[in-house]
Write an enzyme that holds these catalytic residues in place. Structure first.
Site, PDB file in Angstrom:
ATOM      1  N   HIS A 125       0.451  -1.500  -0.174  1.00 44.82           N
ATOM      2  CA  HIS A 125       0.039  -0.206   0.126  1.00 44.82           C
ATOM      3  C   HIS A 125       0.838   1.324  -0.480  1.00 44.82           C
ATOM      4  O   HIS A 125       1.277   1.689  -1.153  1.00 44.82           O
ATOM      5  CB  HIS A 125      -1.266   0.163   1.161  1.00 44.82           C
ATOM      6  CG  HIS A 125      -1.774  -1.191   1.272  1.00 44.82           C
ATOM      7  ND1 HIS A 125      -2.839  -1.540  -0.216  1.00 44.82           N
ATOM      8  CD2 HIS A 125      -2.061  -2.346   1.907  1.00 44.82           C
ATOM      9  CE1 HIS A 125      -3.758  -2.421   0.072  1.00 44.82           C
ATOM     10  NE2 HIS A 125      -3.579  -2.995   1.624  1.00 44.82           N
TER      11      HIS A 125
ATOM     12  N   ASP B 130      -5.104  -7.961  -3.485  1.00 44.25           N
ATOM     13  CA  ASP B 130      -5.673  -8.183  -1.974  1.00 44.25           C
ATOM     14  C   ASP B 130      -6.815  -8.312  -1.222  1.00 44.25           C
ATOM     15  O   ASP B 130      -7.354  -9.792  -1.903  1.00 44.25           O
ATOM     16  CB  ASP B 130      -5.620  -6.005  -1.706  1.00 44.25           C
ATOM     17  CG  ASP B 130      -5.872  -6.036  -0.627  1.00 44.25           C
ATOM     18  OD1 ASP B 130      -5.570  -6.802   0.989  1.00 44.25           O
ATOM     19  OD2 ASP B 130      -5.629  -4.952  -0.413  1.00 44.25           O
TER      20      ASP B 130
END
Length: 333
Positions: free
Chosen positions: A200, A251
């Site tokens: 991220h 994800d």
């Protein structure tokens, strides 16, 4: 004229396969409210359920053009073995990124100590399963855990993946506890090296990005998940200007489409800069394949075939440009 085009397969460098079950569930609030729903889904997982459901997720990944996956796994050791079996059945190369969890989360996530965690890693390696280290986050791992895992990673030369700077609250809590930001803490504890992938980094500041660049670490962006959870925008152009390697991950698997992940990366860069063609198509495809493989320590992974007769490629002058700009994953055979 050839009807197919062979490309290096895409590499899903960050996957939580069980979260595919959350797609389509309406929910308000923010990331932290969603997290409660996620924890409830995690609690119901069993080795049998993981074995049955993950193979279907991995088949979806394979059909979408992903030929390798980094499964960031925190559901338990027996469930990790089940995930590896599911990937083998689905024909996807897997690297198990076994999560270290010292505090918070659910009891099933946690090991008794960093040494206990590393014993689990050694057990998986002894079974011939490709693994990577994965201190879940600075929230989940105390500083002494990070130091011990960092030392082990340095001696064993294993990939190390870690969530960092996904949410502002995470940064605030890290500063309150340690006096520094998450990526700074990773650097201080020896967890930021050329084998590290920071997952991220959405809210990383300039100093943190400088540390990532100096260490040779990568960033794994997961744009469809980050959009779905309201995480924010990765500072894509600032990352690229520092020559930081970027890879992609599905994800939470709210969408499974590597082309969409890459297109959104470029879209974010265009919105932030006010310019087009910030990242070349060649570089984007590298992010989708080679950088992901590097993040997982892979030297070999399968290719993928593009259906050149697909309607979305009809009339395009440059197949590669057309692929990234206007195709979905159904273009892959």
């Amino acid at each position: 004229m050839a009807e197919t085009l062979s490309l290096p397969g895409f590499v899903d460098a960050h996957c939580h396969a069980f979260q595919r079950a959350l797609r389509g569930r309406a929910g308000g609030g923010d990331f932290w409210a969603w997290r409660e729903t996620m924890l409830a889904e995690a609690e119901r997982q069993t080795p049998e359920l993981v074995r049955r459901e993950y193979v279907e997720v991995y088949r979806e990944l394979r059909a979408a053009g992903y030929t390798a996956v980094g499964e960031f796994h925190y559901l338990g050791f027996d469930e990790a073995l089940a995930a590896a079996e599911a990937a083998e059945e689905a024909g996807v190369r897997i690297v198990l990124l076994l999560a270290a969890y010292g505090r918070g989360g659910l009891p099933r996530f946690r090991q008794e100590s960093a040494a206990d965690y590393l014993r689990q890693v050694e057990d998986l390696r002894g079974r011939g399963i490709a693994v990577g280290l994965a201190p879940h986050s600075v929230r989940a791992c105390p500083e002494d855990w990070l130091e011990e895992i960092g030392r082990y990673g340095a001696t064993q030369r294993l990939p190390l993946h870690v969530h960092a700077d996904e949410q502002p609250r995470e940064i605030e809590e890290c500063v309150a506890e340690h006096g520094i930001r998450p990526i700074e803490l990773l650097d201080r504890t020896g967890c930021l090296t050329e084998r590290t992938t920071v997952v991220h980094a959405t809210h990383a500041d300039g100093a943190e990005l400088d540390l990532v660049a100096h260490s040779g670490a990568r960033i794994c962006a997961c744009p469809t998940t980050e959009a779905n959870l309201g995480d924010g925008f990765l500072p894509v152009e600032r990352v690229c200007k520092r020559s930081i390697g970027l890879c992609i991950g599905s994800d939470s698997n709210v969408r499974i489409d590597p082309l969409e992940e890459l297109r959104e990366l470029e879209g974010i860069a265009r919105r932030q800069s006010g310019r087009r063609n910030v990242i070349s198509t060649e570089t984007l495809l590298c992010f989708g394949a080679d950088e992901g493989a590097g993040a997982l320590g892979l030297e070999q992974w399968d290719d993928v075939e593009v259906d050149l007769s697909h309607p979305s490629l009809r009339g395009v002058e440059d197949v590669f440009e057309g692929l990234v700009a206007g195709c979905s994953a159904d273009v892959f055979l």
